[in-house]
Each structure stands twice: as structure tokens, then as C-alpha cells.
Design a protein around this motif. Structure first.
Motif, PDB file in Angstrom:
ATOM      1  N   LEU A 102     -51.526  -3.521  12.032  1.00 45.22           N
ATOM      2  CA  LEU A 102     -50.554  -3.504  13.122  1.00 45.22           C
ATOM      3  C   LEU A 102     -49.688  -4.750  13.016  1.00 45.22           C
ATOM      4  CD1 LEU A 102     -49.535  -2.089  15.702  1.00 45.22           C
ATOM      5  CD2 LEU A 102     -51.120  -3.536  17.004  1.00 45.22           C
ATOM      6  N   GLU A 103     -48.403  -4.537  12.820  1.00 48.42           N
ATOM      7  CA  GLU A 103     -47.442  -5.637  12.748  1.00 48.42           C
ATOM      8  C   GLU A 103     -46.579  -5.617  14.006  1.00 48.42           C
ATOM      9  OE1 GLU A 103     -45.935  -6.034   8.357  1.00 48.42           O
ATOM     10  OE2 GLU A 103     -46.448  -3.943   8.765  1.00 48.42           O
ATOM     11  N   GLU A 124     -41.133  -4.739  18.315  1.00 50.66           N
ATOM     12  CA  GLU A 124     -41.561  -3.476  17.732  1.00 50.66           C
ATOM     13  C   GLU A 124     -43.013  -3.578  17.292  1.00 50.66           C
ATOM     14  OE1 GLU A 124     -39.115  -2.774  14.305  1.00 50.66           O
ATOM     15  OE2 GLU A 124     -39.947  -4.469  13.173  1.00 50.66           O
ATOM     16  N   LEU A 125     -43.728  -2.465  17.391  1.00 51.36           N
ATOM     17  CA  LEU A 125     -45.076  -2.326  16.870  1.00 51.36           C
ATOM     18  C   LEU A 125     -45.023  -1.365  15.697  1.00 51.36           C
ATOM     19  CD1 LEU A 125     -47.098  -1.744  20.187  1.00 51.36           C
ATOM     20  CD2 LEU A 125     -46.477  -3.925  19.137  1.00 51.36           C
ATOM     21  N   ILE A 126     -45.468  -1.808  14.534  1.00 53.62           N
ATOM     22  CA  ILE A 126     -45.492  -0.952  13.345  1.00 53.62           C
ATOM     23  C   ILE A 126     -46.948  -0.767  12.934  1.00 53.62           C
ATOM     24  CG2 ILE A 126     -44.717  -0.637  10.974  1.00 53.62           C
ATOM     25  CD1 ILE A 126     -42.414  -2.546  11.576  1.00 53.62           C
ATOM     26  N   LEU A 129     -51.347   3.022   8.528  1.00 52.84           N
ATOM     27  CA  LEU A 129     -52.713   3.518   8.373  1.00 52.84           C
ATOM     28  C   LEU A 129     -52.932   4.034   6.969  1.00 52.84           C
ATOM     29  CD1 LEU A 129     -52.957   5.555  11.713  1.00 52.84           C
ATOM     30  CD2 LEU A 129     -54.041   3.349  11.246  1.00 52.84           C
ATOM     31  N   GLY A 130     -54.165   3.865   6.458  1.00 55.06           N
ATOM     32  CA  GLY A 130     -54.537   4.500   5.213  1.00 55.06           C
ATOM     33  C   GLY A 130     -54.450   6.011   5.338  1.00 55.06           C
ATOM     34  N   ARG A 186     -49.722 -10.208  13.116  1.00 56.21           N
ATOM     35  CA  ARG A 186     -50.168  -9.197  12.151  1.00 56.21           C
ATOM     36  C   ARG A 186     -51.679  -9.075  12.283  1.00 56.21           C
ATOM     37  NH1 ARG A 186     -48.613  -7.876   6.169  1.00 56.21           N
ATOM     38  NH2 ARG A 186     -50.604  -7.297   5.248  1.00 56.21           N
ATOM     39  N   LEU A 187     -52.155  -7.872  12.528  1.00 58.78           N
ATOM     40  CA  LEU A 187     -53.579  -7.612  12.735  1.00 58.78           C
ATOM     41  C   LEU A 187     -54.068  -6.615  11.695  1.00 58.78           C
ATOM     42  CD1 LEU A 187     -53.502  -7.143  16.622  1.00 58.78           C
ATOM     43  CD2 LEU A 187     -54.299  -9.175  15.387  1.00 58.78           C
ATOM     44  N   GLU A 188     -55.106  -6.982  10.951  1.00 63.50           N
ATOM     45  CA  GLU A 188     -55.763  -6.061  10.031  1.00 63.50           C
ATOM     46  C   GLU A 188     -56.876  -5.347  10.800  1.00 63.50           C
ATOM     47  OE1 GLU A 188     -54.377  -5.682   7.261  1.00 63.50           O
ATOM     48  OE2 GLU A 188     -53.291  -7.555   6.910  1.00 63.50           O
TER      49      GLU A 188
END
Length: 229
Positions: A102-103, A124-126, A129-130, A186-188
Motif C-alpha cells: 500500500l503506497e 492517493e492510496l495505491i 497485490l500479487g 509505504r506499507l508492505e
């Protein structure tokens, strides 16, 4: 219901979450509620649920029933019919062994009537997803499927993270006052909630919980589990 999809080294597990279990969850989460846009499809004459949308609510809480806190700054002037300042996109891509990414970035406010941006910042939220996780998300949210008439459902993401600060809004009357847009966070992701909801009637206070704001239609938790675990 439990749904499992496999990749080369991990599997994506999607578990339906009953309402009572969601209410009991006390995990610190970033919540974001989105209305997904409509788009034309070559498969049928009706408009379809699109892969982008607009963020209606966002904030942090220790679970579904806890009050929202650390809400991002907002400018009420952008809550008009033809103004948009908070955007959502979902796509599939390489997530480097994670469930998703999530960026959150600064973005320019859009005047949809004039079809152009103005020199003020929103965000913005981007969500990337795999392939397996995207397939599950698309199925839960009905991406690409015909949108029913008078469909006002929202999609809520619940992403595990401690609260973090959103920047102050920038911009001014001069062209270029909101240039040099910056990344915010940025969240992994290895874990996330996907909740389909209807908005409750009335205007809740800023501190209202997600439970006070929305009525749950369905909820699922997506997790990435290493093979053999």
C-alpha cells in the motif's frame, strides 16, 4: 469459508470473518473506506465495478469497534459535488514476496466539472497485490462485474499498522504552489481485512468507530502464509 491460493513459496489464505469476530478484534489498523467507480465493459451493456475509486473515510483505530483517531487533515471546500481530493487504485504486480503493498502519496485535487487539477494537495492510496491476492480481492469486491442499480456499497481496507502522520495540506492561489508531490507512507502487507459495507444513516462525529459508520455486508481476512506452515 476458507479460500487458499498458492504461489511458488507461499499461499494466500482468505478467511471469512463473522461480524462478532470483527467486533472483538483489537489490532491497530489503518482503515480506509472507498466507493469504487463505474466503468464501461465490452462483456455486457451495464456499467461495471472499476479498479479505482474515491476515499470516503480514513483513520486509525484499535479494531472495528474502536473510535477513529489521527484522521488526515481535510479541507471541507473539497467535499463539494465536483471536487475530489482522495483517490484509490488497485492493481496487480510484483510484491516481492509480500501479500501486497500500500503506497500513500500526495496527489492534486481534481475539479471533475472542469476536468482538471487545481493547486491543492490531497492524497492517493495505491494498493498493489500479487496475482493470487488480487484475484481474491477482485472476487470479493466484484471488480469488472455489472454494478446493480442504486449500488452505494463501500469497500473498506483494514491494514495492520501503528498510526502515522499525514502531512498538512499544501497549495495556494498561484499556479505551482502544490508542485513536487511527496510520498507519505509505504506499507508492505502480509495481512489485511477486506470488508464490504453499506453506510449507516446520519452524519457520525469524527471520532465514531467504523462500526458506527458502516453496516457490514461481508468481511474477509487475507493473509500470506509460508508453504509448509
Amino acid at each position: 469459508m476458507l479460500l487458499t491460493m498458492h504461489s511458488s513459496s507461499a499461499r494466500v489464505v482468505a478467511t471469512s470473518v463473522p461480524h462478532v469476530d470483527l467486533m472483538r478484534n483489537e489490532q491497530p489498523l489503518l482503515f480506509a473506506a472507498m466507493w469504487m467507480s463505474s466503468e464501461h465493459s465490452h462483456l455486457f451493456k451495464e456499467l461495471a465495478v472499476g479498479t479505482h475509486g474515491f476515499v470516503n473515510e480514513v483513520g486509525f483505530a484499535a479494531g472495528w469497534a474502536a473510535p477513529l483517531s489521527s484522521l488526515p487533515p481535510c479541507n471541507m471546500a473539497f467535499y463539494q459535488e465536483f471536487m475530489r481530493d482522495r483517490y484509490f487504485w488497485v492493481k496487480t504486480g510484483d510484491c516481492g514476496g509480500h501479500l501486497g503493498r500500500l503506497e500513500i502519496n500526495e496527489a492534486l485535487v481534481e475539479d471533475t466539472y472542469m476536468r482538471g487539477s487545481i493547486d491543492q494537495t490531497g492524497f492517493e492510496l495505491i494498493l498493489t497485490l500479487g496475482e493470487d491476492a488480487y484475484g481474491i480481492f477482485a472476487d470479493r469486491v466484484e471488480l469488472g462485474k455489472p454494478r446493480p442499480d442504486f449500488d452505494h456499497r463501500n469497500v473498506i481496507l483494514g491494514v495492520p499498522t501503528p498510526p502515522f502522520a499525514f502531512p498538512a495540506l499544501r497549495g495556494g492561489p498561484r499556479p505551482g504552489d502544490a508542485t513536487n508531490l511527496q510520498p507519505i507512507k509505504r506499507l508492505e502487507l502480509s495481512d489485511m481485512f477486506v470488508v464490504l459495507v453499506n453506510r449507516r444513516l446520519g452524519e457520525p462525529p469524527d471520532s465514531a468507530s467504523m462500526h458506527d459508520r458502516f453496516e457490514i455486508i461481508s468481511a474477509a481476512r487475507l493473509t500470506l502464509v509460508a508453504e509448509g506452515a
